[in-house]
Design a protein around this motif. Sequence first.
Motif, PDB file in Angstrom:
ATOM      1  N   TYR A  90      56.854  19.123 -15.499  1.00 35.93           N
ATOM      2  CA  TYR A  90      57.057  20.556 -15.705  1.00 35.93           C
ATOM      3  C   TYR A  90      57.188  21.303 -14.380  1.00 35.93           C
ATOM      4  N   PHE A  91      56.259  21.079 -13.464  1.00 41.59           N
ATOM      5  CA  PHE A  91      56.293  21.838 -12.217  1.00 41.59           C
ATOM      6  C   PHE A  91      57.318  21.291 -11.224  1.00 41.59           C
ATOM      7  N   GLU A  92      57.775  20.049 -11.418  1.00 41.78           N
ATOM      8  CA  GLU A  92      58.899  19.564 -10.608  1.00 41.78           C
ATOM      9  C   GLU A  92      60.094  20.482 -10.809  1.00 41.78           C
ATOM     10  N   VAL A  93      60.303  20.879 -12.059  1.00 42.29           N
ATOM     11  CA  VAL A  93      61.462  21.714 -12.376  1.00 42.29           C
ATOM     12  C   VAL A  93      61.167  23.196 -12.168  1.00 42.29           C
ATOM     13  N   ILE A  94      60.018  23.664 -12.653  1.00 41.17           N
ATOM     14  CA  ILE A  94      59.698  25.086 -12.571  1.00 41.17           C
ATOM     15  C   ILE A  94      59.522  25.544 -11.119  1.00 41.17           C
ATOM     16  N   PHE A  95      58.835  24.761 -10.308  1.00 37.75           N
ATOM     17  CA  PHE A  95      58.550  25.151  -8.932  1.00 37.75           C
ATOM     18  C   PHE A  95      59.544  24.579  -7.925  1.00 37.75           C
ATOM     19  N   GLY A  96      59.777  23.272  -7.971  1.00 40.11           N
ATOM     20  CA  GLY A  96      60.524  22.646  -6.897  1.00 40.11           C
ATOM     21  C   GLY A  96      59.682  22.573  -5.637  1.00 40.11           C
ATOM     22  N   ILE A  97      60.341  22.496  -4.496  1.00 41.37           N
ATOM     23  CA  ILE A  97      59.619  22.316  -3.240  1.00 41.37           C
ATOM     24  C   ILE A  97      60.097  23.302  -2.177  1.00 41.37           C
ATOM     25  N   ILE A  98      59.282  23.428  -1.148  1.00 42.05           N
ATOM     26  CA  ILE A  98      59.599  24.196   0.056  1.00 42.05           C
ATOM     27  C   ILE A  98      59.730  23.215   1.215  1.00 42.05           C
ATOM     28  N   LYS A  99      60.758  23.393   2.015  1.00 35.50           N
ATOM     29  CA  LYS A  99      60.893  22.615   3.248  1.00 35.50           C
ATOM     30  C   LYS A  99      60.723  23.552   4.435  1.00 35.50           C
ATOM     31  N   TYR A 100      59.734  23.245   5.266  1.00 31.61           N
ATOM     32  CA  TYR A 100      59.575  23.990   6.516  1.00 31.61           C
ATOM     33  C   TYR A 100      59.245  22.998   7.618  1.00 31.61           C
ATOM     34  N   GLU A 101      59.859  23.210   8.780  1.00 33.20           N
ATOM     35  CA  GLU A 101      59.794  22.225   9.858  1.00 33.20           C
ATOM     36  C   GLU A 101      60.211  20.870   9.270  1.00 33.20           C
ATOM     37  N   ASN A 102      59.349  19.853   9.364  1.00 32.00           N
ATOM     38  CA  ASN A 102      59.694  18.554   8.760  1.00 32.00           C
ATOM     39  C   ASN A 102      58.809  18.245   7.564  1.00 32.00           C
ATOM     40  N   CYS A 103      58.398  19.298   6.883  1.00 32.37           N
ATOM     41  CA  CYS A 103      57.390  19.143   5.835  1.00 32.37           C
ATOM     42  C   CYS A 103      57.913  19.618   4.486  1.00 32.37           C
ATOM     43  N   PHE A 104      57.519  18.916   3.419  1.00 31.86           N
ATOM     44  CA  PHE A 104      57.771  19.335   2.051  1.00 31.86           C
ATOM     45  C   PHE A 104      56.439  19.663   1.379  1.00 31.86           C
ATOM     46  N   ILE A 105      56.348  20.837   0.763  1.00 29.56           N
ATOM     47  CA  ILE A 105      55.206  21.147  -0.088  1.00 29.56           C
ATOM     48  C   ILE A 105      55.738  21.764  -1.385  1.00 29.56           C
ATOM     49  N   THR A 106      54.892  21.826  -2.389  1.00 29.76           N
ATOM     50  CA  THR A 106      55.302  22.404  -3.662  1.00 29.76           C
ATOM     51  C   THR A 106      55.510  23.910  -3.520  1.00 29.76           C
ATOM     52  N   ASN A 107      56.597  24.399  -4.092  1.00 31.80           N
ATOM     53  CA  ASN A 107      56.870  25.838  -4.071  1.00 31.80           C
ATOM     54  C   ASN A 107      56.102  26.513  -5.210  1.00 31.80           C
ATOM     55  N   ASN A 108      54.800  26.555  -5.050  1.00 35.53           N
ATOM     56  CA  ASN A 108      53.926  27.160  -6.059  1.00 35.53           C
ATOM     57  C   ASN A 108      53.998  28.673  -5.930  1.00 35.53           C
ATOM     58  N   TYR A 109      55.038  29.260  -6.515  1.00 33.64           N
ATOM     59  CA  TYR A 109      55.241  30.695  -6.339  1.00 33.64           C
ATOM     60  C   TYR A 109      54.319  31.537  -7.211  1.00 33.64           C
ATOM     61  N   TRP A 110      53.473  30.893  -8.004  1.00 40.56           N
ATOM     62  CA  TRP A 110      52.433  31.626  -8.725  1.00 40.56           C
ATOM     63  C   TRP A 110      51.252  31.935  -7.806  1.00 40.56           C
ATOM     64  N   ASP A 111      50.950  31.029  -6.902  1.00 40.09           N
ATOM     65  CA  ASP A 111      49.725  31.145  -6.099  1.00 40.09           C
ATOM     66  C   ASP A 111      49.979  31.330  -4.597  1.00 40.09           C
ATOM     67  N   LEU A 112      50.933  30.588  -4.038  1.00 42.24           N
ATOM     68  CA  LEU A 112      51.151  30.606  -2.594  1.00 42.24           C
ATOM     69  C   LEU A 112      51.391  32.001  -2.006  1.00 42.24           C
ATOM     70  N   PRO A 113      52.212  32.846  -2.637  1.00 44.30           N
ATOM     71  CA  PRO A 113      52.489  34.161  -2.036  1.00 44.30           C
ATOM     72  C   PRO A 113      51.262  35.049  -1.893  1.00 44.30           C
ATOM     73  N   LYS A 114      50.177  34.696  -2.542  1.00 46.52           N
ATOM     74  CA  LYS A 114      48.947  35.485  -2.458  1.00 46.52           C
ATOM     75  C   LYS A 114      48.096  35.091  -1.249  1.00 46.52           C
ATOM     76  N   THR A 115      48.583  34.137  -0.444  1.00 46.68           N
ATOM     77  CA  THR A 115      47.784  33.604   0.659  1.00 46.68           C
ATOM     78  C   THR A 115      48.370  33.949   2.022  1.00 46.68           C
ATOM     79  N   LYS A 116      47.526  33.900   3.025  1.00 45.93           N
ATOM     80  CA  LYS A 116      47.967  34.062   4.406  1.00 45.93           C
ATOM     81  C   LYS A 116      48.811  32.865   4.833  1.00 45.93           C
ATOM     82  N   PHE A 117      48.477  31.684   4.320  1.00 38.17           N
ATOM     83  CA  PHE A 117      49.204  30.459   4.656  1.00 38.17           C
ATOM     84  C   PHE A 117      50.688  30.613   4.353  1.00 38.17           C
ATOM     85  N   HIS A 118      51.014  31.270   3.249  1.00 35.76           N
ATOM     86  CA  HIS A 118      52.401  31.451   2.845  1.00 35.76           C
ATOM     87  C   HIS A 118      53.188  32.207   3.906  1.00 35.76           C
ATOM     88  N   THR A 119      52.591  33.201   4.490  1.00 37.59           N
ATOM     89  CA  THR A 119      53.255  33.983   5.542  1.00 37.59           C
ATOM     90  C   THR A 119      53.481  33.142   6.786  1.00 37.59           C
TER      91      THR A 119
END
Length: 268
Positions: free
Chosen positions: A96-125
């Motif tokens: 489900y979340f493979e499709v709903i979220f997908g991933i974020i690529k930054y530098e040489n890293c992949f993390i889950t694009n958890n757009y429900w939770d990540l934008p609420k954090t300082k880490f996201h910025t």
Amino acid sequence: MIYNIAVFGSCASRDNFYSGINPDYKKYFNCSISSQRGSIISLMQEPVSFKNQDIQILPENRVNKAGTQFINQDLTKNFLAEVKKFKPDYILIDNYFEVIFGIIKYENCFITNNYWDLPKTKFHTEIKPYTKINMYNDPNTYLKLYKENMGLFLDYIQKESPNSQIILNPVRLGYKILKDDNKIEVNKNFKSNAKNTNKLLKKVDNILKKQKDVITLKIKKERILDENHEWGLGQVHYTQPYYLNILNQLKQISKNDKSLLSKIYELF
């Protein structure tokens, strides 16, 4: 005998091991390992360094604590260590979340694009700018990454927990809602979203289904949504028969009786 099961996916899988939905599940299964709102692609990357305060979602409440936990799981990749340590009998996966979220690529890293939770954090910025890769904007790249990293995941399981059986829960979005008067109502917005997203889910599922020794649960009929679901109305918040069906199939799998599994009647 009570079997140990791990879940990697969404509430459509995890809720099968919640007493408020399947009251008797503890007679058959112990679900001590669970990771939600994550991607297999992210899981198979190196752990990401972070400060605890940078991923904390405030104010502290039940929902925000869960969101912080999901981000922590995604960045630490601790699901792998837990599987290695506890060696569950079964690992239940849904995409489900493979499709709903997908991933974020930054530098040489992949993390889950958890757009429900990540934008609420300082880490996201701190990780901006980044590139989004998902089944909606670049399905070919995403499917390639999923296939590669699912292969790595299965290799890891074979090495570290070789007796764990992988089970795919083919989650699909529903759009028919059971109302209080027991009538079924079609939500047009849900239907439009489901038709598109379910096609993408099927493409991702097919990669895992083709892997050797993976068992796929059989959900033949439409998923009916529960207007009064404990977590609220949502496109993967189903009526009780869905969860009973899943639990019954898992019980049959645990008995290693494939002939009985093929004869299970759909309950909805």
